[in-house]
Write a protein that holds these residues in place. Structure first.
Motif, PDB file in Angstrom:
ATOM      1  N   GLU A 158     -31.893  45.097  -9.032  1.00 42.61           N
ATOM      2  CA  GLU A 158     -30.549  44.984  -9.654  1.00 42.61           C
ATOM      3  C   GLU A 158     -30.404  45.175 -10.945  1.00 42.61           C
ATOM      4  OE1 GLU A 158     -30.079  40.768  -8.250  1.00 42.61           O
ATOM      5  OE2 GLU A 158     -29.219  41.524  -6.317  1.00 42.61           O
ATOM      6  N   ARG A 159     -30.805  46.381 -11.476  1.00 44.38           N
ATOM      7  CA  ARG A 159     -30.667  46.731 -12.833  1.00 44.38           C
ATOM      8  C   ARG A 159     -30.320  48.264 -12.607  1.00 44.38           C
ATOM      9  NH1 ARG A 159     -32.447  42.071 -13.114  1.00 44.38           N
ATOM     10  NH2 ARG A 159     -33.187  41.197 -14.706  1.00 44.38           N
ATOM     11  N   GLU A 160     -30.009  49.005 -13.607  1.00 43.77           N
ATOM     12  CA  GLU A 160     -29.687  50.547 -13.664  1.00 43.77           C
ATOM     13  C   GLU A 160     -31.169  51.101 -13.533  1.00 43.77           C
ATOM     14  OE1 GLU A 160     -27.372  52.446 -13.351  1.00 43.77           O
ATOM     15  OE2 GLU A 160     -25.565  50.743 -13.557  1.00 43.77           O
ATOM     16  N   VAL A 161     -31.046  52.038 -12.426  1.00 41.64           N
ATOM     17  CA  VAL A 161     -32.573  52.695 -12.495  1.00 41.64           C
ATOM     18  C   VAL A 161     -32.198  54.379 -12.772  1.00 41.64           C
ATOM     19  CG1 VAL A 161     -34.022  53.319 -10.399  1.00 41.64           C
ATOM     20  CG2 VAL A 161     -33.341  51.108 -10.789  1.00 41.64           C
ATOM     21  N   VAL A 162     -33.261  54.773 -13.229  1.00 41.15           N
ATOM     22  CA  VAL A 162     -33.302  56.292 -13.481  1.00 41.15           C
ATOM     23  C   VAL A 162     -34.318  56.745 -13.024  1.00 41.15           C
ATOM     24  CG1 VAL A 162     -33.371  57.875 -15.488  1.00 41.15           C
ATOM     25  CG2 VAL A 162     -31.915  55.904 -15.955  1.00 41.15           C
ATOM     26  N   ALA A 163     -34.188  58.218 -12.515  1.00 38.38           N
ATOM     27  CA  ALA A 163     -35.496  58.772 -11.645  1.00 38.38           C
ATOM     28  C   ALA A 163     -35.927  59.976 -12.833  1.00 38.38           C
ATOM     29  CB  ALA A 163     -35.024  59.477 -10.370  1.00 38.38           C
ATOM     30  N   ASN A 164     -37.003  59.815 -13.271  1.00 34.67           N
ATOM     31  CA  ASN A 164     -37.574  60.659 -14.348  1.00 34.67           C
ATOM     32  C   ASN A 164     -38.923  61.255 -14.194  1.00 34.67           C
ATOM     33  OD1 ASN A 164     -38.629  60.145 -17.875  1.00 34.67           O
ATOM     34  ND2 ASN A 164     -37.685  61.876 -17.152  1.00 34.67           N
ATOM     35  N   PRO A 165     -38.846  62.207 -13.011  1.00 34.44           N
ATOM     36  CA  PRO A 165     -40.313  62.417 -12.637  1.00 34.44           C
ATOM     37  C   PRO A 165     -40.996  63.219 -13.745  1.00 34.44           C
ATOM     38  CG  PRO A 165     -38.526  64.083 -11.930  1.00 34.44           C
ATOM     39  CD  PRO A 165     -37.832  62.936 -12.474  1.00 34.44           C
ATOM     40  N   GLU A 166     -42.331  63.136 -13.699  1.00 37.96           N
ATOM     41  CA  GLU A 166     -43.352  63.891 -14.503  1.00 37.96           C
ATOM     42  C   GLU A 166     -43.754  65.204 -13.977  1.00 37.96           C
ATOM     43  OE1 GLU A 166     -46.598  64.296 -13.620  1.00 37.96           O
ATOM     44  OE2 GLU A 166     -46.485  63.264 -11.875  1.00 37.96           O
ATOM     45  N   PHE A 167     -44.040  66.104 -15.232  1.00 39.18           N
ATOM     46  CA  PHE A 167     -44.390  67.598 -14.712  1.00 39.18           C
ATOM     47  C   PHE A 167     -45.783  67.627 -15.402  1.00 39.18           C
ATOM     48  CE2 PHE A 167     -39.889  67.261 -13.986  1.00 39.18           C
ATOM     49  CZ  PHE A 167     -39.781  67.781 -12.761  1.00 39.18           C
ATOM     50  N   LEU A 168     -46.592  66.791 -15.801  1.00 39.26           N
ATOM     51  CA  LEU A 168     -47.847  66.918 -16.743  1.00 39.26           C
ATOM     52  C   LEU A 168     -48.963  67.483 -15.551  1.00 39.26           C
ATOM     53  CD1 LEU A 168     -49.841  64.511 -16.012  1.00 39.26           C
ATOM     54  CD2 LEU A 168     -48.317  63.175 -17.388  1.00 39.26           C
ATOM     55  N   LYS A 169     -49.995  68.004 -16.221  1.00 38.07           N
ATOM     56  CA  LYS A 169     -51.044  68.730 -15.578  1.00 38.07           C
ATOM     57  C   LYS A 169     -52.194  68.071 -16.262  1.00 38.07           C
ATOM     58  CE  LYS A 169     -50.173  73.051 -17.265  1.00 38.07           C
ATOM     59  NZ  LYS A 169     -49.153  72.568 -17.947  1.00 38.07           N
ATOM     60  N   SER A 221     -25.561  55.960 -13.638  1.00 34.46           N
ATOM     61  CA  SER A 221     -25.043  55.669 -15.049  1.00 34.46           C
ATOM     62  C   SER A 221     -25.249  56.632 -15.927  1.00 34.46           C
ATOM     63  CB  SER A 221     -25.579  54.360 -15.297  1.00 34.46           C
ATOM     64  OG  SER A 221     -25.395  53.999 -16.592  1.00 34.46           O
ATOM     65  N   LYS A 222     -24.040  57.173 -16.552  1.00 36.98           N
ATOM     66  CA  LYS A 222     -24.148  58.126 -17.759  1.00 36.98           C
ATOM     67  C   LYS A 222     -25.006  57.281 -18.951  1.00 36.98           C
ATOM     68  CE  LYS A 222     -21.741  61.226 -20.769  1.00 36.98           C
ATOM     69  NZ  LYS A 222     -22.286  60.687 -21.870  1.00 36.98           N
ATOM     70  N   ALA A 223     -24.512  56.271 -19.091  1.00 37.14           N
ATOM     71  CA  ALA A 223     -25.058  55.444 -20.362  1.00 37.14           C
ATOM     72  C   ALA A 223     -26.625  55.111 -20.219  1.00 37.14           C
ATOM     73  CB  ALA A 223     -24.220  53.938 -20.307  1.00 37.14           C
ATOM     74  N   ALA A 224     -27.014  54.793 -18.812  1.00 33.58           N
ATOM     75  CA  ALA A 224     -28.543  54.575 -18.675  1.00 33.58           C
ATOM     76  C   ALA A 224     -29.310  56.092 -18.818  1.00 33.58           C
ATOM     77  CB  ALA A 224     -28.574  53.968 -17.434  1.00 33.58           C
ATOM     78  N   GLY A 225     -28.516  57.266 -18.365  1.00 33.58           N
ATOM     79  CA  GLY A 225     -29.298  58.338 -18.712  1.00 33.58           C
ATOM     80  C   GLY A 225     -29.202  59.009 -20.204  1.00 33.58           C
ATOM     81  N   ASP A 226     -28.147  58.420 -20.784  1.00 42.07           N
ATOM     82  CA  ASP A 226     -28.157  58.918 -22.120  1.00 42.07           C
ATOM     83  C   ASP A 226     -29.309  58.200 -22.755  1.00 42.07           C
ATOM     84  OD1 ASP A 226     -25.693  60.458 -22.008  1.00 42.07           O
ATOM     85  OD2 ASP A 226     -24.678  58.777 -22.637  1.00 42.07           O
ATOM     86  N   VAL A 227     -29.669  56.877 -22.727  1.00 35.24           N
ATOM     87  CA  VAL A 227     -30.626  56.201 -23.299  1.00 35.24           C
ATOM     88  C   VAL A 227     -32.068  56.893 -23.082  1.00 35.24           C
ATOM     89  CG1 VAL A 227     -32.190  53.982 -23.437  1.00 35.24           C
ATOM     90  CG2 VAL A 227     -29.473  54.008 -23.190  1.00 35.24           C
ATOM     91  N   ILE A 228     -32.382  57.153 -21.734  1.00 36.77           N
ATOM     92  CA  ILE A 228     -33.424  58.052 -21.663  1.00 36.77           C
ATOM     93  C   ILE A 228     -33.639  59.465 -22.244  1.00 36.77           C
ATOM     94  CG2 ILE A 228     -35.046  58.627 -19.505  1.00 36.77           C
ATOM     95  CD1 ILE A 228     -34.338  55.517 -19.980  1.00 36.77           C
TER      96      ILE A 228
END
Length: 409
Positions: A131-142, A162-169
């Motif tokens: 029940e919070r804003e969630v952002v999907a931020n996949p990793e692409f490291l090797k 959320s644009k605001a949450a995305g802006d923070v990340i």
């Protein structure tokens, strides 16, 4: 900022260490008490170039604990727990468990970031739980270059409602100075699977070309790969023919992606073909050794390299270990050497010299730099260069085979 990282594997540790190095206070949470105790004593559970130095440098900004309540004042919390493939499907139980356990401790305005590899729809389940804003931020490291890949990634993908949450990340990762793609949550989850499946397909494609080159006179897959890789539409990356892919990502992600598609009534035929080609690679290696040595029962085979790739101690889905098991099953005596990785499956020896000396045949299964230039050690041995690290011109062609190199020259 104060940042939480739940799950202290390669992704979690590297993410946390890099962000701590940027001046953030990081709280690392893991349910493995031994792992946490080791990290508290400056002992990393994994080998990754540059990671130990980064952890030591930032030890005063990186707290390690098994207590989820330590997340009570974080601004952002990353979920970086394992997402194994179980019976062909992406298992998200650890992700959902992490979400349920952290929820009571999170600030109302905390942002939860899903960095674990999950099928589309998973991050929305996390959002319903926390029940919070969630952002999907996949990793692409090797693995083997995870620190550099995190500091200087090819791109940052941020999926959010959320644009605001995305802006923070986006601001959090601004130090990378790389391309940022803002997407829906589902698109971000999908991008990770599509990327890994495409790279796995490139590997399986060039391995099939390698098979063909081996039965055509005067043909070397390395020449073919170099030529086609110069085409900008193709590019040279992941066109190194060998014994196949392993590790913690490609094998599980391709299987999970294909299974996910079938559940939705679609069939990823190309991805499934890539999986099949890769599954055949260990058996092909054993077949080549039988062609060189005859019956392998009672013979001693040295495997050089058991990590799934160089510059890591990770043996998950290691092709070398799959080959070793096949050899053991037919009665061969298998010994192995690796600069960093260990296994209890076969006898590990202390040096490449000992491994080669005691053997009838040698399989180079991981392209560690120290296996280059050892042609002089391999005289009178049957050799399969599974990663193309040797100079064929310095080898006895009657006892030497290389992936993708014609048997007739």
């Amino acid at each position: 900022m104060r940042i939480g990282v739940v799950g202290l594997g390669v992704v979690g540790l590297v993410t946390g260490a890099v962000l701590a190095d940027q001046g953030h206070e990081v709280v690392g949470v893991d349910i493995d008490q031994n792992k946490v105790k080791g990290l508290q004593c400056n002992r990393s559970p994994i080998y990754e170039p540059g990671l130990d130095e980064l952890l030591l440098k930032n030890k005063n900004r990186f707290l390690f604990t098994t207590d989820y309540s330590a997340l009570k004042d974080v601004d952002i919390v990353f979920i970086t727990v394992a997402t194994p493939t179980v019976e062909g499907k992406n298992y998200i139980g650890y992700v959902l468990d992490a979400a349920k356990t952290m929820k009571p401790y999170l600030k109302r305005d905390a942002i939860v970031v899903v960095k674990s590899t999950v099928v589309p729809g998973t991050s929305r389940k996390v959002k319903q739980i926390v029940e919070r804003e969630v952002v999907a931020n996949p990793e692409f490291l090797k693995e083997g270059s995870a620190v550099i890949d995190t500091i200087k990634p090819d791109r940052i993908v941020i999926g959010s409602d959320s644009k605001a949450a995305g802006d923070v990340i986006e601001n959090l990762w601004s130090f990378t100075k790389t391309v940022v793609l803002r997407t829906s949550i589902e698109e971000a989850e999908m991008i990770k699977y599509a990327a890994n499946s495409f790279l796995a397909t490139k590997i399986s494609f060039i391995n099939e070309i390698a098979n063909l080159c081996e039965v055509i006179p005067n043909c070397d897959v390395n020449t073919i790969a170099k030529a086609i890789g110069l085409d900008k539409r193709i590019a040279p990356y992941f066109l190194n023919a060998g014994l196949g892919y392993g590790g913690s990502c490609f094998p599980k992600d391709t299987l999970a992606f294909a299974s996910f598609a079938r559940e939705l009534g679609e069939e990823l035929k190309i991805v499934e073909a890539a999986i099949k080609v890769n599954e055949e690679r260990p058996r092909r290696a054993v077949k080549i050794m039988e062609e060189l040595l005859g019956e392998l029962k009672g013979k001693t085979i040295c495997i050089l390299g058991i990590a799934f790739k160089p510059n890591t101690d990770d043996t998950r889905e290691s092709v070398a270990l799959k080959i070793a098991k096949l050899l053991v099953d037919i009665g061969a005596n298998v010994i192995a050497y690796d600069p960093k990785a260990k296994t209890s499956l076969v006898e590990m020896v202390s040096s490449k010299e000992e491994c080669v000396k005691r053997s009838d045949g040698v399989i180079i299964a991981t392209e560690w730099d120290e296996f280059r230039g050892i042609e002089h050690m391999l005289k009178d041995k049957a050799v399969l260069d599974g990663r193309r690290v040797l100079d064929p011109n310095k080898m006895s062609r009657s006892k030497y085979r290389a992936i993708g190199l014609s048997k007739v020259r």
